[in-house]
Structures are given as C-alpha cells and as structure tokens.
Scaffold this motif. Structure first.
Motif, PDB file in Angstrom:
ATOM      1  N   HIS A 144     -13.621  22.134  86.444  1.00  0.00           N
ATOM      2  CA  HIS A 144     -14.129  22.044  88.114  1.00  0.00           C
ATOM      3  C   HIS A 144     -15.367  21.216  88.418  1.00  0.00           C
ATOM      4  CE1 HIS A 144     -12.868  26.389  86.476  1.00  0.00           C
ATOM      5  NE2 HIS A 144     -13.413  26.035  85.723  1.00  0.00           N
ATOM      6  N   CYS A 147     -17.291  26.062  93.756  1.00  0.00           N
ATOM      7  CA  CYS A 147     -16.884  24.763  93.241  1.00  0.00           C
ATOM      8  C   CYS A 147     -15.562  23.954  93.568  1.00  0.00           C
ATOM      9  CB  CYS A 147     -15.803  25.479  92.202  1.00  0.00           C
ATOM     10  SG  CYS A 147     -13.954  24.203  91.086  1.00  0.00           S
ATOM     11  N   MET A 196     -13.133  21.706  93.001  1.00  0.00           N
ATOM     12  CA  MET A 196     -11.887  21.273  92.408  1.00  0.00           C
ATOM     13  C   MET A 196     -11.121  22.125  92.303  1.00  0.00           C
ATOM     14  SD  MET A 196     -11.695  17.785  90.022  1.00  0.00           S
ATOM     15  CE  MET A 196     -12.595  17.226  91.547  1.00  0.00           C
ATOM     16  N   CYS A 246      -9.483  24.492  91.340  1.00  0.00           N
ATOM     17  CA  CYS A 246      -9.241  24.724  89.357  1.00  0.00           C
ATOM     18  C   CYS A 246      -8.202  26.445  89.425  1.00  0.00           C
ATOM     19  CB  CYS A 246     -10.810  25.481  88.942  1.00  0.00           C
ATOM     20  SG  CYS A 246     -11.029  26.444  89.805  1.00  0.00           S
ATOM     21  N   HIS A 249      -9.355  29.689  93.225  1.00  0.00           N
ATOM     22  CA  HIS A 249     -10.448  28.854  93.385  1.00  0.00           C
ATOM     23  C   HIS A 249     -11.681  28.790  93.902  1.00  0.00           C
ATOM     24  CE1 HIS A 249     -12.199  24.526  94.630  1.00  0.00           C
ATOM     25  NE2 HIS A 249     -11.156  24.836  95.207  1.00  0.00           N
ATOM     26  N   MET A 307     -15.091  30.857  93.406  1.00  0.00           N
ATOM     27  CA  MET A 307     -16.187  30.454  92.648  1.00  0.00           C
ATOM     28  C   MET A 307     -17.810  29.604  93.047  1.00  0.00           C
ATOM     29  SD  MET A 307     -14.053  28.287  89.974  1.00  0.00           S
ATOM     30  CE  MET A 307     -15.876  27.191  89.028  1.00  0.00           C
TER      31      MET A 307
HETATM   32 CU   LIG Z   1     -13.317  25.988  90.034  1.00  0.00          CU
END
Ligand SMILES: [Cu+2]
Length: 249
Positions: A179, A214, A216, A218, A222, A225
């Motif tokens: 992350h 976040c 990245m 993920c 995602h 996040m």
């Molecule tokens: Cu993430």
C-alpha cells in the motif's frame, strides 16, 4: 511572403502565454501546495518549485526549436533539400544534455530525501504505527497501551490524530499487499510493505483536517482506502490518547 502569417501567429501565441503566466504568478507560487504545513513540505517545496521552473525552461527551449524549424524551414518548392545522415556534435549534445538534467534532478532529490528520512531520535516525541489493510488503515498508538488500535473500513474511514509542532515517528507496515501511505498536503508518500517496517519522521505545523489516501493500486477497493488527518494541539492529542486508554479498560 508565406512565412509572415505563422510568425505573427507564433508571436501572438507566445505573448498570450507570457501574459497568462505573469498574471497568474500569485496562484502559481508553490504549484498547488502550501508552505509551512509540515517539516517535510518545507524541505520539498523548493525542489518542487525549481523542478517546475526547470521543466518550463526546457519546454520553452524545445518549443522554440520546433517553432523555428517549422516556421523558417517550411517547404518552399519541390526541390529536395540537402540530405544529411547524421550530425555527430548534435547527437552528442542531445545525449549529454538530458543526462545532465537527470543527474542534477537526481542529486537534489537525493539530498532532500536524506534530510527527510534522517532519524532525529532526540526530537521524536510520539510513535504511531500505520498498517495498510485491504482496504483501509489501522492506526496504532503504543503510548496509549497495547490495544490502542484504530481500525477503519471503507464505509467508516479512520482519522489519524497528530499533535501540532511535535515530531512523530511513523512505523509503516502492511498485513497483505503493498500500500502507499499518502498525505498529499504534507507531501508525504511512503510505502507500506508486507514483512518490512518502514519509518518516517515528521512534524505537522498547521492545525486542521487534511485528506489522506492509498496511492498504490492494491486491489479491487483500492480507491476506498481513504482516511482523514486531524492536526490538533498537543493537549488535545493527549486527551485523545486518554480516550483510547479508557476504551481499553
Ligand atoms: Cu492500498
């Protein structure tokens, strides 16, 4: 006189661009970020600003070369111009110049990165664990006891409390995939890696609420996040730690 019109057009376009740039200088300062928010953005902002200025100079120079060629070397008749296979000095120049640009950017980035990641154990006042989980965040406050863990969900994003003017050390981990812990306003971005603990020290210098996320990719959720950062006074931070302690007992 076929070249007259495009020349005038190019000058007009350049004039408009310059006017826009000068009139907007106030808003362009810091290119979208505020100064004085954190210990990190105070280090990063000069690099950010100079990188944009360097990019503008390189962009303007490249644009001028393209404009010069397309305006003054347009096809004038059916005669084929002199054919050139290579030009060694030009080729050496356009290899070395980008290498120098990248080396200079790299050097300044490395200097600032070292300043940002240099631990200052004597100055750190608080330790906070940041764990990335698919798909939210866990904030761990060891000062408030072993069970002082705030776990968010996509439906109820968590809030990260930070004390104003006091240096905090983040210990960043992940319990599943990679992350990216990101607080855009503070120009902070560091990865949460499974099996690895990353560290970042930081001081928030302005009260208020700031969005975090976040960065990245993920997994499926995602984009959910997200979290909120709340910078409070040191006294308010202490009472927040007390509420975390009270919940456990
Ligand atoms: Cu993430």
């Amino acid at each position: 006189m076929p070249s007259r019109k495009p020349t005038r057009f190019a000058f007009a376009l350049g004039g408009i661009a310059l006017a826009l740039l000068l009139s907007g200088c106030g808003e362009l300062a810091n290119f979208g970020f505020d100064s004085g928010l954190s210990s990190v953005n105070d280090i990063t902002l000069p690099l950010w600003n100079w990188s944009w200025l360097a990019a503008a100079v390189v962009g303007a120079f490249t644009l001028a070369l393209i404009a010069y060629t397309s305006i003054f070397h347009r096809r004038k008749n059916d005669e084929i111009p002199k054919q050139t296979q290579y030009n060694i000095p030009v080729e050496i120049a356009y290899t070395i110049i980008p290498l120098v640009i990248v080396a200079v950017l790299f050097a300044f980035t490395a200097i600032d990165e070292n300043k940002i990641t240099k631990p200052q154990p004597g100055v750190v006042k608080h330790e906070i664990g940041i764990e990335g989980i698919q798909w939210s965040w866990q904030f761990i406050y060891p000062e408030a006891g072993a069970k002082a863990i705030v776990t968010g969900t996509p439906a109820q994003p968590p809030t990260l409390y930070l004390p104003l003017g006091e240096r905090v050390r983040f210990d960043l981990t992940s319990n599943d995939v990679v992350h990216g812990f990101w607080i855009p306003a503070f120009m902070i971005q560091i990865q949460n890696l499974p099996g690895v603990t990353n560290h970042l020290e930081f001081t928030a210098n302005k009260l208020g609420e700031f969005p975090g996320r976040c960065n990245m990719l993920c997994g499926r959720n995602h984009s959910e996040m997200i979290f909120k950062v709340k910078v409070v006074t040191p006294a308010e931070y202490q009472s927040y730690l007390e509420t975390l302690k009270a919940v456990q007992s």
